[in-house]
Design an enzyme around this catalytic site. Structure first.
Site, PDB file in Angstrom:
ATOM      1  N   SER A  18       0.796  -1.240   0.000  1.00 20.33           N
ATOM      2  CA  SER A  18       0.000   0.000   0.000  1.00 20.33           C
ATOM      3  C   SER A  18       0.821   1.278   0.000  1.00 20.33           C
ATOM      4  CB  SER A  18      -0.950   0.015   1.196  1.00 20.33           C
ATOM      5  OG  SER A  18      -2.004  -0.873   0.967  1.00 20.33           O
TER       6      SER A  18
ATOM      7  N   LYS B 264       0.229   3.416  -2.915  1.00 22.18           N
ATOM      8  CA  LYS B 264      -0.993   4.227  -3.065  1.00 22.18           C
ATOM      9  C   LYS B 264      -0.715   5.731  -2.999  1.00 22.18           C
ATOM     10  CE  LYS B 264      -3.758   0.401  -1.351  1.00 22.18           C
ATOM     11  NZ  LYS B 264      -4.464  -0.223  -0.228  1.00 22.18           N
TER      12      LYS B 264
ATOM     13  N   TYR C 226      -4.082  -2.908 -10.048  1.00 21.47           N
ATOM     14  CA  TYR C 226      -3.934  -2.622  -8.611  1.00 21.47           C
ATOM     15  C   TYR C 226      -2.993  -3.647  -7.961  1.00 21.47           C
ATOM     16  CZ  TYR C 226      -5.099  -2.612  -3.659  1.00 21.47           C
ATOM     17  OH  TYR C 226      -5.011  -2.617  -2.285  1.00 21.47           O
TER      18      TYR C 226
ATOM     19  N   TYR D 243      -4.365   3.755   8.134  1.00 20.95           N
ATOM     20  CA  TYR D 243      -5.697   3.160   8.316  1.00 20.95           C
ATOM     21  C   TYR D 243      -6.288   3.488   9.689  1.00 20.95           C
ATOM     22  CZ  TYR D 243      -3.014   0.560   4.930  1.00 20.95           C
ATOM     23  OH  TYR D 243      -2.175   0.226   3.921  1.00 20.95           O
TER      24      TYR D 243
ATOM     25  N   VAL E 119       1.401  -3.634   3.803  1.00 20.62           N
ATOM     26  CA  VAL E 119       1.476  -4.915   4.519  1.00 20.62           C
ATOM     27  C   VAL E 119       2.746  -5.707   4.197  1.00 20.62           C
ATOM     28  CG1 VAL E 119      -0.991  -5.211   4.979  1.00 20.62           C
ATOM     29  CG2 VAL E 119      -0.020  -6.116   2.848  1.00 20.62           C
TER      30      VAL E 119
HETATM   31  N1  GLN Z   1      -2.209  -5.424  -1.778  1.00 21.97           N
HETATM   32  C1  GLN Z   1      -2.749  -5.321  -0.447  1.00 21.97           C
HETATM   33  C2  GLN Z   1      -4.248  -5.538  -0.472  1.00 21.97           C
HETATM   34  O1  GLN Z   1      -4.861  -5.247  -1.457  1.00 21.97           O
HETATM   35  C3  GLN Z   1      -2.407  -3.974   0.088  1.00 21.97           C
HETATM   36  C4  GLN Z   1      -2.882  -3.758   1.495  1.00 21.97           C
HETATM   37  C5  GLN Z   1      -1.928  -3.005   2.348  1.00 21.97           C
HETATM   38  O2  GLN Z   1      -0.736  -2.907   2.089  1.00 21.97           O
HETATM   39  N2  GLN Z   1      -2.439  -2.494   3.432  1.00 21.97           N
HETATM   40  O3  GLN Z   1      -4.828  -5.997   0.477  1.00 21.97           O
END
Ligand code: GLN
Length: 303
Positions: free
Chosen positions: A63, A66, A188, A239, A257
């Protein structure tokens, strides 16, 4: 500032947290990564970079990507995107579905999965190749042409992507998707599966510390837009732990993650830390502790 000495002090402070937490289990290709790994890099606004530990070892950005997809949409499209995605903390896990129905398919912010899928949908309309556009930007800003998508992680993520597919189809049912859901999901997953090191990510996030200026001095974002990306990182980048992250670290930050976190000291530097052991909300345990130590030692929290 002697960054090397500072990073050595941070490593000392973080020792009690090393190896804590669990690697992400729901993406099998990430589950086996060694939780004892730790790296950290600081890139100042002039592009000088210092690092410690595993700072040159590539990891799955997840993420953290993003931030870059949001910046690339804002750079092309300006503020229009905010009609399709909010900028309030969700208070829910990053892959939660519950709010989407109450809020008519408009995700709370661009850093939870639903919001990032909307950003990818828009970047697909704007560029035809959103994951390739993010990858090229990361290569250019880091100066490392070997930054690449980890195909094993991408395949693993796609094979276990039912939750993201549900989010995407649900938003499409509200008319908040312009492109076919499978194409958006594929881009994505590929963007999340980019592998790069703390060194590369700290350099790639330099535009956020330079008020929108890229590594070569050209402008990606207006100063006010860079301010806004940093603000959304502060309020939504970790988050449902964003309040706690602000309390402990006090900087705009974005986690993934894979165990990576980038944090921005506006006007001064961009920091990237990596350690794969995650807490229950999906943020790196040792990484957050390291950023806490970093701002405590330097006094560079924005607060
Ligand atoms: N690729 C992970 C997902 O779609 C990304 C989530 C994350 O890094 N928090 O769940």
């Amino acid at each position: 500032m002697d960054y090397q000495a500072l990073l050595d002090e941070v490593v000392d402070a973080v020792q009690p947290h090393m190896g804590h937490g669990r690697a992400a289990q729901y993406i099998p290709a990430l589950a086996s990564v060694d939780v004892d790994r730790f790296g950290m890099a600081v890139a100042d606004v002039d592009g000088e970079v210092a690092g410690v530990g595993d700072w040159q070892v590539p990891f799955s950005v997840q993420s953290v990507s993003k931030v870059f997809s949001l910046a690339l949409v804002l750079a092309r499209d300006g503020e229009d995107i905010w009609r399709r995605v909010g900028r309030e903390p969700s208070g829910n896990p990053f892959n939660s579905l519950v709010q989407l129905e109450y809020e008519n398919g408009i995700p709370r912010n661009p850093f939870i999965n639903a919001g990032a899928l909307v950003i990818t949908d828009r970047l697909l309309s704007l560029t035809e190749d959103p994951s390739g556009t993010v990858l090229e930007f990361l290569r250019e800003e880091s100066g490392n042409r070997s930054v690449a998508i980890d195909e094993e992680v991408a395949a693993s993520e796609t094979a276990h992507g039912d939750r993201n597919a549900a989010l995407a189809h649900f938003m499409a049912s509200y008319g908040n998707f312009d492109n076919p859901v499978p194409t958006v999901l594929d881009h994505y997953s590929r963007q999340c599966s980019i592998a790069m090191s703390c060194r590369d990510l700290a350099l790639a996030g330099g535009f956020l510390a330079r008020h929108g200026l890229r590594a070569d001095g050209t402008r990606l974002l207006a100063g006010r837009e860079a301010k806004r990306v940093n603000a959304v990182m502060l309020t939504c980048g970790t988050y449902d732990a964003a309040g706690d992250f602000a309390y402990r670290v006090g900087l705009p930050g974005k986690s993934g993650v894979g165990g990576g976190i980038i944090a921005v000291v506006p006007g001064r530097c961009t920091v990237c830390v990596w350690s794969p052991g995650l807490d229950a909300r999906g943020n790196s345990v040792a990484g957050t502790a390291a950023l806490d130590a970093f701002t405590t030692l330097t006094g560079w929290s924005v607060f």
